[in-house]
Design a protein around this motif. Sequence first.
Motif, PDB file in Angstrom:
ATOM      1  N   GLU A 163       4.953  -3.134 -12.622  1.00 23.43           N
ATOM      2  CA  GLU A 163       3.788  -2.276 -12.806  1.00 23.43           C
ATOM      3  C   GLU A 163       3.838  -1.018 -11.945  1.00 23.43           C
ATOM      4  O   GLU A 163       2.940  -0.173 -12.006  1.00 23.43           O
ATOM      5  N   LEU A 164       4.865  -0.897 -11.148  1.00 21.46           N
ATOM      6  CA  LEU A 164       4.950   0.197 -10.174  1.00 21.46           C
ATOM      7  C   LEU A 164       5.519   1.451 -10.823  1.00 21.46           C
ATOM      8  O   LEU A 164       6.584   1.420 -11.443  1.00 21.46           O
ATOM      9  N   PHE A 210      -2.629  -5.545  -1.527  1.00 13.19           N
ATOM     10  CA  PHE A 210      -2.147  -6.914  -1.392  1.00 13.19           C
ATOM     11  C   PHE A 210      -3.307  -7.903  -1.422  1.00 13.19           C
ATOM     12  O   PHE A 210      -3.275  -8.910  -2.130  1.00 13.19           O
ATOM     13  N   THR A 250       1.530  -3.600  -5.520  1.00  9.96           N
ATOM     14  CA  THR A 250       1.825  -3.526  -6.951  1.00  9.96           C
ATOM     15  C   THR A 250       3.201  -4.119  -7.245  1.00  9.96           C
ATOM     16  O   THR A 250       4.199  -3.694  -6.654  1.00  9.96           O
ATOM     17  N   PRO A 251       3.290  -5.091  -8.156  1.00  5.63           N
ATOM     18  CA  PRO A 251       4.595  -5.660  -8.515  1.00  5.63           C
ATOM     19  C   PRO A 251       5.504  -4.607  -9.137  1.00  5.63           C
ATOM     20  O   PRO A 251       5.030  -3.614  -9.716  1.00  5.63           O
ATOM     21  N   PHE A 252       6.808  -4.841  -9.062  1.00  6.67           N
ATOM     22  CA  PHE A 252       7.793  -3.876  -9.539  1.00  6.67           C
ATOM     23  C   PHE A 252       7.556  -3.491 -10.996  1.00  6.67           C
ATOM     24  O   PHE A 252       7.651  -2.322 -11.370  1.00  6.67           O
ATOM     25  N   ARG A 304      -5.163  -8.427  -4.841  1.00  2.00           N
ATOM     26  CA  ARG A 304      -4.383  -9.199  -5.808  1.00  2.00           C
ATOM     27  C   ARG A 304      -4.326 -10.672  -5.440  1.00  2.00           C
ATOM     28  O   ARG A 304      -4.174 -11.537  -6.304  1.00  2.00           O
ATOM     29  N   GLN A 334       0.735  -0.148  -1.896  1.00  5.49           N
ATOM     30  CA  GLN A 334       1.388  -1.428  -1.678  1.00  5.49           C
ATOM     31  C   GLN A 334       0.643  -2.489  -2.471  1.00  5.49           C
ATOM     32  O   GLN A 334      -0.530  -2.336  -2.798  1.00  5.49           O
ATOM     33  N   GLN A 375       7.433  -9.212  -2.735  1.00  9.63           N
ATOM     34  CA  GLN A 375       6.809  -8.455  -3.812  1.00  9.63           C
ATOM     35  C   GLN A 375       5.734  -7.545  -3.268  1.00  9.63           C
ATOM     36  O   GLN A 375       4.970  -7.925  -2.381  1.00  9.63           O
ATOM     37  N   GLY A 376       5.698  -6.324  -3.800  1.00  5.44           N
ATOM     38  CA  GLY A 376       4.569  -5.454  -3.528  1.00  5.44           C
ATOM     39  C   GLY A 376       4.790  -4.375  -2.494  1.00  5.44           C
ATOM     40  O   GLY A 376       3.900  -3.565  -2.260  1.00  5.44           O
ATOM     41  N   TYR A 404       6.377   4.537  -6.017  1.00  5.66           N
ATOM     42  CA  TYR A 404       7.536   4.023  -5.280  1.00  5.66           C
ATOM     43  C   TYR A 404       8.122   5.087  -4.364  1.00  5.66           C
ATOM     44  O   TYR A 404       8.418   4.837  -3.188  1.00  5.66           O
TER      45      TYR A 404
END
Length: 246
Positions: A102-103, A205, A98-100, A208, A96, A151-152, A108
Amino acid sequence: MLLENKNAVIYGGGGAIGGAVARAFAREGAKVFLAGRTLAKLDHVRREISAAGGMAETAEIDALDEQAVDRHADAVAAKAGGIDVALNAVGIVHVQGTPFGELSFEDYAHPITAYTRTNFLTAKAVARHMAKRGSGVILTLSTPGSRLSGQGFLGYGVTCGAIETFSRILAGELGPNGVRVICLRPDAIREALATSHAREVFRGFAERAGTTVEAMLAERARTGTLLKRFPTLAEVANLTCGSLVD
């Protein structure tokens, strides 16, 4: 007592939520069968239940292993005379924070695949024993991530939505056989950070955001909950017991 003479299986019974619910079930008179991957944690909960005058047994199984789950459910039903309640409180470490952009697909998909698999396998294993007797309750766990946007937490948010949908559809299928399916949606539980996988999950989370997990959750509770605090383990356990009342 609410659960006198009832047999309850707790998958993930050595974890924070699973252990708290197991102790509450035992306090209400149930015989509790604790299942999970770490026998030492299960035995710790068993000893606490026994010291309080309750009844509990443990079994080391992987709740992602279909054959192991089936064998355990069959053994419990044969020994105890049936299964009345089952809770899947299994915790699975996942990514959890990680922005989309970079995921990876693997990060996922991992919680979606793992959590939906274990809930399917454990529900199926106990449902056939409950249906034979015409009664029983299957409990699943979700989080507010199923309803939030942000996000995340894309993978886990989808996971929670899937668990809730699974529970709703399964309730309609098993209802005619006298089996209820109830999905509970507690928020983060700060007490669980010391003993569960939650701290590792939330760490992404916090790092970051340049803060600590504790500070991050305190702010989330203050700004994102009606009571300005998260539920306690005791409150979640008591709610779970209360959900079993017809």
